[in-house]
Write a protein that holds these residues in place. Structure first.
Motif, short mmCIF file in Angstrom:
data_model
loop_
_atom_site.label_atom_id
_atom_site.label_comp_id
_atom_site.label_asym_id
_atom_site.label_seq_id
_atom_site.Cartn_x
_atom_site.Cartn_y
_atom_site.Cartn_z
N VAL A 102 12.46 5.33 -9.24
CA VAL A 102 11.37 4.39 -9.53
C VAL A 102 10.85 4.65 -10.93
CG1 VAL A 102 9.08 3.59 -8.83
CG2 VAL A 102 10.76 4.22 -7.09
N LYS A 103 10.83 3.59 -11.72
CA LYS A 103 10.35 3.65 -13.09
C LYS A 103 8.90 3.21 -13.20
CE LYS A 103 14.23 4.59 -15.29
NZ LYS A 103 14.34 5.73 -16.14
N ASN A 104 8.47 2.28 -12.33
CA ASN A 104 7.11 1.77 -12.36
C ASN A 104 6.83 0.97 -11.11
OD1 ASN A 104 4.56 1.39 -13.60
ND2 ASN A 104 5.16 -0.64 -14.31
N VAL A 105 5.57 0.96 -10.71
CA VAL A 105 5.11 0.10 -9.62
C VAL A 105 3.87 -0.61 -10.15
CG1 VAL A 105 4.17 -0.02 -7.28
CG2 VAL A 105 6.00 1.61 -7.81
N ASP A 106 3.90 -1.93 -10.10
CA ASP A 106 2.79 -2.73 -10.61
C ASP A 106 2.61 -3.95 -9.71
OD1 ASP A 106 0.95 -4.31 -11.97
OD2 ASP A 106 2.01 -4.21 -13.89
N GLU A 107 1.53 -3.95 -8.94
CA GLU A 107 1.30 -5.04 -8.00
C GLU A 107 1.01 -6.38 -8.68
OE1 GLU A 107 -2.23 -4.72 -5.49
OE2 GLU A 107 -3.05 -3.27 -6.92
N ASN A 108 0.80 -6.36 -9.98
CA ASN A 108 0.55 -7.59 -10.73
C ASN A 108 1.79 -8.11 -11.45
OD1 ASN A 108 -2.31 -7.64 -10.13
ND2 ASN A 108 -2.47 -5.89 -11.51
N ASN A 109 2.93 -7.48 -11.20
CA ASN A 109 4.15 -7.85 -11.91
C ASN A 109 5.15 -8.55 -10.99
OD1 ASN A 109 5.89 -8.00 -14.13
ND2 ASN A 109 6.88 -6.07 -13.61
N ALA A 110 4.70 -9.61 -10.33
CA ALA A 110 5.58 -10.36 -9.43
C ALA A 110 6.66 -11.06 -10.23
CB ALA A 110 4.77 -11.37 -8.65
N HIS A 143 0.83 -1.21 0.00
CA HIS A 143 0.00 0.00 0.00
C HIS A 143 0.86 1.26 0.00
CE1 HIS A 143 -3.60 -2.33 0.28
NE2 HIS A 143 -3.15 -2.95 1.36
N LYS A 144 1.95 1.21 0.73
CA LYS A 144 2.87 2.35 0.77
C LYS A 144 3.45 2.64 -0.62
CE LYS A 144 7.21 3.77 2.91
NZ LYS A 144 8.12 3.52 4.04
N PHE A 145 3.98 1.61 -1.27
CA PHE A 145 4.62 1.81 -2.57
C PHE A 145 3.61 2.14 -3.67
CE2 PHE A 145 7.77 -0.82 -0.28
CZ PHE A 145 8.76 0.14 -0.21
N ILE A 146 2.46 1.52 -3.61
CA ILE A 146 1.40 1.83 -4.60
C ILE A 146 0.92 3.26 -4.42
CG2 ILE A 146 -0.97 1.29 -5.29
CD1 ILE A 146 -0.29 -1.69 -4.64
N SER A 147 0.72 3.68 -3.18
CA SER A 147 0.27 5.05 -2.91
C SER A 147 1.32 6.07 -3.33
CB SER A 147 -0.05 5.23 -1.43
OG SER A 147 -1.15 4.44 -1.06
N LEU A 148 2.58 5.79 -3.01
CA LEU A 148 3.65 6.70 -3.44
C LEU A 148 3.67 6.82 -4.96
CD1 LEU A 148 6.57 5.67 -1.07
CD2 LEU A 148 5.61 7.97 -1.28
N TRP A 149 3.50 5.71 -5.66
CA TRP A 149 3.54 5.73 -7.11
C TRP A 149 2.34 6.48 -7.68
CZ3 TRP A 149 6.95 5.80 -10.55
CH2 TRP A 149 6.66 5.58 -11.89
#
Length: 149
Positions: free
Chosen positions: A110-118, A73-79
């Motif tokens: 940071v170039k991208n944050v994607d919670e679906n890119n494990a 949540h922290k990284f997604i919110s920051l992004w």
């Protein structure tokens, strides 16, 4: 435009919010730093990520992908806020002064944050450096914030 040097930490705002929430989970994130950067003509957000002495990683070996699910949540919110502000997001791994890894800093754009890119949730461009080298770069960035935003 001039500004004053940093003084004593102001944790009173954090303490006040903690008191007001009275133990409720928070749905917000605290920004470590946001400033205008005249070199890129945009805001930059800097999030400092402390590597504790007891951890099995150090500032050069730690990466948000290692603990993304714990702090997603922290990284997604920051992004998300980075995107809305058309800003740049930097993550900075560091250790406390006086510890074994105090001289290791990992500076990440940071170039991208994607919670679906494990397992590569957070895509970064990384720079491993010493504390002294990071201080030089950080001071240069700070000086670029003196322009009009």
């Amino acid at each position: 435009m001039t500004s004053k040097p940093l003084g004593i930490d102001d944790v009173s705002g954090f303490d006040f919010v903690k008191e007001m929430l009275d133990g409720d989970p928070t749905y917000a994130i605290n920004f470590d730093r946001i400033q205008w950067d005249s070199k890129y003509n945009q805001y930059v957000i800097v999030e400092f990520l402390l590597c504790e002495e007891a951890q099995s990683v150090n500032p050069h070996t730690s990466h948000p992908n290692r603990y993304f699910l714990k702090n997603r949540h922290k990284f997604i919110s920051l992004w998300k806020i980075t995107q809305k502000l058309n800003a740049r997001l930097y993550l900075v791994n560091y250790a406390k002064k006086g510890t074994t890894h105090e001289d290791k800093v990992r500076f990440m754009l940071v170039k991208n944050v994607d919670e679906n890119n494990a397992p590569n949730f957070v895509e970064t461009e990384d720079y491993e450096m010493t504390r002294k080298r990071f201080a030089k770069k950080f001071r240069e960035m700070n000086l670029r914030g003196g322009g009009v935003c």
